[in-house]
Design a protein around this motif. Structure first.
Motif, PDB file in Angstrom:
ATOM      1  N   TRP A 195      54.933  88.548 -17.423  1.00 25.54           N
ATOM      2  CA  TRP A 195      54.031  87.833 -16.530  1.00 25.54           C
ATOM      3  C   TRP A 195      52.772  87.380 -17.228  1.00 25.54           C
ATOM      4  O   TRP A 195      52.257  86.295 -16.953  1.00 25.54           O
ATOM      5  N   ARG A 246      45.535  82.547 -10.442  1.00 24.20           N
ATOM      6  CA  ARG A 246      46.770  83.298 -10.347  1.00 24.20           C
ATOM      7  C   ARG A 246      46.840  84.300 -11.478  1.00 24.20           C
ATOM      8  O   ARG A 246      46.936  83.934 -12.634  1.00 24.20           O
ATOM      9  N   ARG A 302      63.282  87.760  -3.014  1.00 26.33           N
ATOM     10  CA  ARG A 302      63.641  88.169  -1.665  1.00 26.33           C
ATOM     11  C   ARG A 302      64.127  86.984  -0.857  1.00 26.33           C
ATOM     12  O   ARG A 302      65.158  87.021  -0.217  1.00 26.33           O
ATOM     13  N   LYS A 353      53.916  87.937 -10.615  1.00 26.17           N
ATOM     14  CA  LYS A 353      54.963  88.915 -10.386  1.00 26.17           C
ATOM     15  C   LYS A 353      55.274  89.041  -8.898  1.00 26.17           C
ATOM     16  O   LYS A 353      56.436  89.048  -8.485  1.00 26.17           O
ATOM     17  N   ASP A 354      54.217  89.144  -8.145  1.00 31.18           N
ATOM     18  CA  ASP A 354      54.434  89.273  -6.705  1.00 31.18           C
ATOM     19  C   ASP A 354      55.172  88.076  -6.141  1.00 31.18           C
ATOM     20  O   ASP A 354      56.083  88.221  -5.329  1.00 31.18           O
ATOM     21  N   LYS A 355      54.750  86.962  -6.606  1.00 28.86           N
ATOM     22  CA  LYS A 355      55.390  85.767  -6.073  1.00 28.86           C
ATOM     23  C   LYS A 355      56.856  85.736  -6.458  1.00 28.86           C
ATOM     24  O   LYS A 355      57.700  85.355  -5.664  1.00 28.86           O
ATOM     25  N   TRP A 356      57.086  86.125  -7.640  1.00 29.27           N
ATOM     26  CA  TRP A 356      58.469  86.137  -8.070  1.00 29.27           C
ATOM     27  C   TRP A 356      59.282  87.100  -7.220  1.00 29.27           C
ATOM     28  O   TRP A 356      60.399  86.819  -6.814  1.00 29.27           O
ATOM     29  N   ARG A 357      58.690  88.192  -6.964  1.00 30.82           N
ATOM     30  CA  ARG A 357      59.375  89.153  -6.120  1.00 30.82           C
ATOM     31  C   ARG A 357      59.683  88.538  -4.757  1.00 30.82           C
ATOM     32  O   ARG A 357      60.779  88.678  -4.237  1.00 30.82           O
ATOM     33  N   ASN A 358      58.708  87.870  -4.264  1.00 30.22           N
ATOM     34  CA  ASN A 358      58.938  87.246  -2.969  1.00 30.22           C
ATOM     35  C   ASN A 358      60.011  86.176  -3.048  1.00 30.22           C
ATOM     36  O   ASN A 358      60.838  86.041  -2.159  1.00 30.22           O
ATOM     37  N   VAL A 413      49.717  89.426 -12.079  1.00 28.64           N
ATOM     38  CA  VAL A 413      50.228  90.198 -10.954  1.00 28.64           C
ATOM     39  C   VAL A 413      50.655  89.280  -9.827  1.00 28.64           C
ATOM     40  O   VAL A 413      51.669  89.504  -9.171  1.00 28.64           O
ATOM     41  N   ASP A 414      49.864  88.284  -9.634  1.00 28.91           N
ATOM     42  CA  ASP A 414      50.226  87.333  -8.604  1.00 28.91           C
ATOM     43  C   ASP A 414      51.586  86.714  -8.904  1.00 28.91           C
ATOM     44  O   ASP A 414      52.429  86.555  -8.013  1.00 28.91           O
TER      45      ASP A 414
END
Length: 608
Positions: A510, A524, A538, A530-535, A527-528
DNA sequence: TTTAGGG
DNA sequence: CCCTAAA
């Protein structure tokens, strides 16, 4: 859309583009929020509505962009409206179409929010039906042809005064008078004094401004905004109110954000004119927050910008901890889920209709730019000054000393981020000083605007995205830490970039992706990403089986992600897992090739 | 500092 | 988005 926007009522909001001439940006464009009530009359929007739109503009950058392009609303035909959630749509009408988006609705009634006594409700009913009962006085059809004679003006005033007396005292004392007018009004030949009188009649208060141009503008604005827009629109051209035959599309109940544009053909006085105007109009607004002795009662009468929902969230957090501290009374809420139970205790301003005509200086492409705005107190910038502001509002919101301490941390943090902005001077916060005032700030951007107008919209969008990087808002939290605030909805281009980056560098890198692909998006963090990717993962995993885009049960993302991207995400995720698994067995770097191949195939097969 | 994962 | 544990 997940925007944190609350619109009171089930009506539409529109920003009407009155056809600014972008070349003349001597004066900022002002949007005035009004609403067409059931009878087709024009009603000034309530504070809530104004704030809602304000929030909307702020929360949805795409809208912001649209708005900025006052002259030519770009890509208005693009529909941002998601599923016809019936009424909760906001439409921004431009010259080329409609842009609409969904907003969570907010309950009309406010049962759960007993007005804070310290707030100046002054007996004004917040419900818009009753806000302007006699908005259309008898003069409704009488065209006010006061071509140039001072008498005409006094006549106008007289009429206004009549309508005034017919109103309730309170109401008139706090609200501007409204007069209907059809046809042209020429204020040109009025003397300053006449203009001042007219101003008084229009806005219900005195003015000391001697600038005729300014007076005319204000008057026209005031008048225009009290016009019956359901059947007629007005455009202001060279100090004349011109009837515009194009009628509003929806005569039904709806908001109208009418953009009153003062053309700049007039001699352009000092660059800081507008600022002065603001000062005159809102003598006790922003600028005086920093001054100590501007009069306490003035300050208390001054409308305090209701802490945004987010504020409230934060504040209630505090409240739960520091019992005894009094905060803005409001109710917690999750807009997204319970659309109806929205409640706000929002102090009603007694400044009047015009009070909302504001532009905010926003940074666009790195330089300040006047962006149409509908409120006078920024929400975004001065987090650090919230406290400062609150200090002056001891009645409304007590501030736990704890927070005050945190303020230091916050200022420090902010200053670290933008060191060269303004020297630290705690008594006079940055936003107070850099906002209005110095002519450079006001003038320069205009040149920029003109330039920008020519640029392509896409470009414009980009610069907008890049621009606000110094606006990383942080907020003191109860535990003393800083919390980033302000939702920044991921734009599609960002998502694409992210996907690209993952494809190139691999999920998990990231910081690399941030550094390389997101270098320009300083807000961004890795971490952002990463989070976005996670979302994204999903989302992709949820939607891919269905094959079709029915986002079952899932609330639509603020930016609906094209299926193509989602499938691509999925694809990448698979590869990623493969890579990582084989990576564990053999630690050779050659696997990047796999990624690259995957990316290219994905490119070929998919979007991009 | 960066990642990963929970909240 | 935020926070934090681990690395």
């Amino acid at each position: 859309m997940e925007a944190v926007v609350d619109i009171v009522g089930n009506e539409d909001i529109r920003v009407e583009d009155c056809g600014t001439s972008p070349q003349k940006i001597a004066d900022p464009v002002v949007y005035q929020l009004v609403r067409v009530d059931g009878d087709g009359r024009l009603v000034p929007a309530t504070d809530d509505e104004v704030m809602a739109v304000e929030d909307l503009l702020e929360d949805d950058k795409s809208i912001g962009r649209i708005i900025q392009q006052t002259g030519q609303t770009p890509e208005c035909s693009t529909s941002y409206g998601h599923e016809s959630c019936s009424s909760n749509k906001v439409q921004f009408k431009g010259s080329e179409g409609l842009l609409q988006l969904e907003v969570p609705e907010v309950g009309d009634e406010k049962p759960n929010a007993p007005p804070d006594p310290s707030m100046d409700y002054a007996g004004i009913d917040v419900k818009h039906e009753e806000r302007i009962p006699s908005l259309v006085p008898n003069a409704s059809d009488g065209s006010v042809h006061q071509s140039g004679s001072p008498e005409g003006c006094s006549k106008l005033s007289g009429g206004l005064d009549e309508s005034k007396t017919s109103n309730s005292a309170i109401e008139t004392s706090l609200k501007p008078d409204f007069s209907l007018l059809k046809g042209d009004i020429c204020l040109d030949n009025l003397s300053v004094k006449d203009l001042q009188e007219t101003f008084k009649a229009t806005f219900g208060r005195e003015t000391s401004v001697k600038d005729k141009q300014w007076l005319k503008r204000r008057i026209i604005m005031g008048l225009t905004n009290s016009c019956d827009f359901s059947s007629t629109s007005f455009v202001i051209i060279d100090d004349k109110v011109v009837k515009k035959e194009e009628t509003c599309k929806s005569a039904d109940s709806g908001y109208l954000v009418n953009c009153v544009v003062t053309s700049a053909t007039e001699n352009h006085e000092s660059p800081s004119t507008f600022h002065d105007q603001q000062n005159e109009l809102h003598p006790n607004v922003e600028d005086n927050y920093g001054s100590k002795d501007a009069g306490a009662e003035q300050r208390s009468a001054k409308r305090v910008r209701k802490p945004t929902k987010r504020y409230i969230e934060e504040l209630s957090e505090e409240e739960s901890r520091d019992s005894g501290a009094k905060f803005v009374s409001s109710v917690g809420h999750r807009v997204h889920d319970q659309p109806c139970a929205k409640v706000y205790a929002r102090p009603l301003q007694n400044i009047g209709l015009d009070g909302r005509c504001f532009t905010r200086k926003d940074s666009l492409g790195g330089s300040g730019v006047q962006v149409p705005y509908v409120s006078r107190i920024r929400r975004s910038r001065p987090r650090e000054n919230l406290i400062t502001l609150m200090k002056f509002q001891p009645s409304g919101m007590g501030m736990p000393t704890k927070l005050e301490n945190n303020n230091f941390a916050s200022s420090k943090l902010l200053h670290n981020e933008s060191d060269n902005k303004v020297s630290k001077s705690s008594s006079s916060p940055r936003w107070i000083r850099d906002h209005p005032g110095d002519s450079n700030d006001i003038c320069k951007p205009y040149a920029k605007i003109i330039q920008l107008e020519k640029e392509v919209k896409q470009k414009n969008m980009e610069s907008y995205e890049n621009s606000s990087d110094d606006e990383v808002m942080t907020v003191p939290t109860s535990n003393g830490g800083m919390r980033r605030k302000h939702h920044r909805p991921w734009t599609l281009s960002e998502v694409v970039k992210l996907v690209e980056g993952v494809a190139k560098y691999g999920a998990g890198r990231w910081s690399e992706i941030k550094r390389l692909a997101f270098a320009s998006y300083s807000y961004r963090t890795s971490v952002d990403l990463k989070d976005k990717w996670r979302n994204l993962l999903r989302a992709s995993i949820v939607e891919s089986p269905t094959g079709n885009g029915i986002n079952s049960s899932r609330k639509q993302a603020s930016v609906p992600i094209p299926a193509a991207i989602l499938s691509r995400v999925r694809e990448l995720a698979d590869i990623q897992t493969q890579v990582s698994s084989s990576f564990s067995s053999s630690k050779l770097a050659g696997h990047m090739d796999v990624n690259k191949t995957a990316f290219e195939t994905g490119t070929r097969s998919g979007f991009l």
